[in-house]
Design an enzyme around this catalytic site. Structure first.
Site, PDB file in Angstrom:
ATOM      1  CB  ILE A 129      42.047  29.100  38.139  1.00  0.00           C
ATOM      2  CG1 ILE A 129      43.515  28.733  38.376  1.00  0.00           C
ATOM      3  CG2 ILE A 129      41.224  28.764  39.379  1.00  0.00           C
ATOM      4  CD1 ILE A 129      44.213  29.570  39.435  1.00  0.00           C
ATOM      5  CG  ASP A 154      38.568  37.474  30.885  1.00  0.00           C
ATOM      6  OD1 ASP A 154      39.034  38.437  30.238  1.00  0.00           O
ATOM      7  OD2 ASP A 154      39.274  36.663  31.501  1.00  0.00           O
ATOM      8  CB  ALA A 169      48.242  26.905  45.335  1.00  0.00           C
ATOM      9  CB  THR A 183      39.793  39.066  37.526  1.00  0.00           C
ATOM     10  OG1 THR A 183      40.323  39.994  36.585  1.00  0.00           O
ATOM     11  CG2 THR A 183      39.601  39.767  38.855  1.00  0.00           C
ATOM     12  CB  CYS A 243      40.218  30.979  45.754  1.00  0.00           C
ATOM     13  SG  CYS A 243      39.101  30.304  46.993  1.00  0.00           S
ATOM     14  CB  ALA A 244      41.592  35.354  42.354  1.00  0.00           C
ATOM     15  NE  ARG A 245      47.680  37.196  42.206  1.00  0.00           N
ATOM     16  CZ  ARG A 245      47.776  35.922  41.874  1.00  0.00           C
ATOM     17  NH1 ARG A 245      46.996  35.033  42.470  1.00  0.00           N
ATOM     18  NH2 ARG A 245      48.640  35.525  40.955  1.00  0.00           N
ATOM     19  CD  GLU A 262      47.366  36.687  51.739  1.00  0.00           C
ATOM     20  OE1 GLU A 262      48.396  35.999  51.570  1.00  0.00           O
ATOM     21  OE2 GLU A 262      46.330  36.535  51.069  1.00  0.00           O
ATOM     22  CG  HIS A 283      47.263  32.806  50.060  1.00  0.00           C
ATOM     23  ND1 HIS A 283      47.735  34.060  49.752  1.00  0.00           N
ATOM     24  CD2 HIS A 283      47.238  32.138  48.872  1.00  0.00           C
ATOM     25  CE1 HIS A 283      47.991  34.150  48.466  1.00  0.00           C
ATOM     26  NE2 HIS A 283      47.686  32.997  47.901  1.00  0.00           N
TER      27      HIS A 283
END
Length: 537
Positions: free
Chosen positions: A162, A181, A292, A213, A240-242, A271, A289
């Site tokens: 992503i 990274d 996706a 990440t 927008c990851a975790r 959530e 969320h």
């Protein structure tokens, strides 16, 4: 362990595929159009089809596949999860019953990257606030003056699939792109036209920072009160990851103070995040969320698992399989200790070698060198990658994940075993450094680590381990013991290694509990200690 039934049928009987959750019909079209597949759209818990006649099960997140359900489906050969996570599948039960489990790790990559970029543009141009102002009957042109993306610096935290897709979109807007990274190689950075930097440089130089990440012990709270202060005044943040990678309370305070000019958040620590404090702030865009959640993504994940399930039923391999491959029970019992050793070696090297990896070389000597060592390679990679990716990784998908991350894997069989019945050497090559670790296993002494780089020792791997590099001076070992004792941490075993008196040396200690970060930091204050690594197996 029991192997799944042979998938290919020898008669005209159809394969029964039970679709237990709602899925995109276009994505399922390939299996629905197949003359060999009978697709049934019913919940696994209420279906009128006898469970003992089901060959494949397709699910999303609504269905939980328990051990009891699996054991009621003796013909079940494969479970396809149309999405990334497989928390709703009892993996152990599936594996023990010979049922392959697959997922769709690539299906939502584009959707998530596009959603992130949409949030990025919306932040820069104040689009949500301007839209709301218009709906309320106002005309506030001056109030919503934005900023151009052209020439700005985007920092991408975590450079997987992503992150790479986001970078491609940012380049089209002529943004400068930095990437942090720990495992990003120079060659991959050049391939995607990004500049690899350390975390401090990314925080201080970026106008926009986007998180991609995995959520791990190391990344939880990565952006907190202290690290947010290292960012540019007026920075924009996106996640927008975790949930949990950004300390949400610290973000709230940073936005209120004006240090963070704006933020866009799609994921949250807990959530559903109803009535979340961040929604009170005009400078923060929040979405539930949905990164996706596109028509195409839902079609893609459905199509990916459906086609792979159909291929597997027709006798082809499942490249996205997530659970253990089949081994005859006697073979598995014989080599299980070796696979555990190679997995342990992988976990240890991953935590000791915290930099980008270009090549992994595994060498086998002794009795093991005369066996098929492919499974041992995969178990090493599974252990190694477990600490580097956010997702389910094991002996089946580890090789595929390594290839995706441009890690070259080399296998060698050697004649010199140094007197050990089984001898394994793992060499990790990075862009600047190399790590070598040697292990052995015998029925009499069990698994042992016998050498790390040039230092010989004899250490039995343990759940909680400290690796200490130090100068070989009197009193260092005593200071280590005193510090651990002060924090009520008991030493179970200790091994030391050195090349010569007064030179460089190492310690490997197993402890009764994990050392917290504050303890590791205190080690750095001890004279003659060079570095300390906390290894959790």
């Amino acid at each position: 362990m029991v192997h799944a039934q042979q998938a290919v049928k020898t008669n005209k009987e159809l394969f029964n595929i039970l679709v237990s959750d709602q899925m995109d019909q276009d994505g399922l079209k390939p299996v629905m159009d197949s003359s060999l597949m009978n697709v049934i759209f019913e919940s696994v818990t209420t279906t009128t089809t006898p469970l003992e006649e089901v060959d494949a099960l397709l699910i999303r997140s609504a269905t939980t596949v328990t051990k009891e359900i699996i054991e009621k489906m003796p013909r079940l050969k494969i479970i396809g999860r149309a999405g990334v996570g497989v928390d709703n599948v009892d993996m152990e039960a599936a594996t023990s019953n010979g049922v392959v489990v697959i997922n769709a790790p690539d299906g939502n990559t584009i959707s998530t990257a596009e959603h992130t970029f949409a949030m990025l543009a919306s932040l820069a141009r104040n689009i949500p606030l301007a839209n709301q102002s218009m709906k309320e009957g106002r005309w506030d042109r001056k109030k919503f003056q934005g900023t151009e993306l052209y020439g700005k610096t985007l920092g991408i935290l975590g450079f997987g699939r992503i992150g790479a897709e986001l970078a491609a979109r940012a380049r089209a807007f002529r943004m400068n792109i930095l990437a942090f990274d720990p495992f990003l190689t120079q060659s991959r950075a050049e391939k995607h036209h990004v500049q690899p930097v350390d975390l401090n440089e990314l925080l201080s130089q970026s106008d926009f920072i986007s998180i991609h990440t995995p959520l791990t012990k190391e990344t939880k709270g990565l952006l907190n009160k202290e690290t947010l202060q290292q960012t540019k005044p007026g920075v924009y943040l996106l996640n927008c990851a975790r949930g949990g990678i950004i300390d949400e309370e610290a973000l709230y305070d940073a936005v209120k103070s004006g240090h963070v000019k704006g933020a866009a958040v799609d994921v949250y620590e807990s959530e559903p995040a109803q009535n979340h404090p961040l929604t009170e702030l005009d400078a923060v865009i929040t979405t539930p969320h949905i990164a996706a959640s596109t028509t195409e993504a839902q079609k893609n994940v459905a199509a990916q698992v459906a086609v792979e399930v159909m291929d597997y039923l027709n006798g082809k391999p499942a490249p996205h399989a997530l659970n253990l491959p089949y081994l005859d029970a006697d073979v598995f019992e014989k080599f299980a200790p070796i696979t555990q050793l190679t997995r342990t070696l992988g976990e240890m090297t991953s935590q000791l070698f915290r930099e980008p990896v270009k090549k992994v070389q595994l060498s086998y000597a002794g009795e093991i060198s005369h066996q098929e060592t492919g499974l041992f390679n995969r178990s090493f990679l599974a252990g190694f990658l477990r600490h580097r990716i956010d997702g389910y990784v094991n002996e089946v998908n580890a090789s595929w994940i390594a290839k995706e991350r441009d890690i070259e894997v080399i296998e060698k069989h050697e004649s010199e075993s140094r007197g050990y019945s089984n001898f394994i050497k793992a060499t990790i090559l990075g862009e600047k450094n190399t790590l070598e670790i040697y292990g052995t296993f015998s029925r009499e002494i069990g698994p042992r680590i016998v050498q790390i780089n040039e230092f010989s020792l004899d250490f039995q791997p343990a759940k909680h381990t400290l690796f200490i590099q130090h100068n070989d001076q009197p009193g260092v070992i005593g200071k280590v013991g005193l510090l651990l004792g002060t924090h009520d941490i008991n030493i179970a075993t200790m091994q030391v290694g050195r090349k010569h008196e007064g030179g460089k040396a190492i310690m490997l200690l197993s402890t009764d509990k994990e050392c917290e970060e504050k303890v590791i930091e205190e080690f750095q204050k001890i004279t003659d200690i060079v570095s300390v690594s906390n290894i959790e197996l």
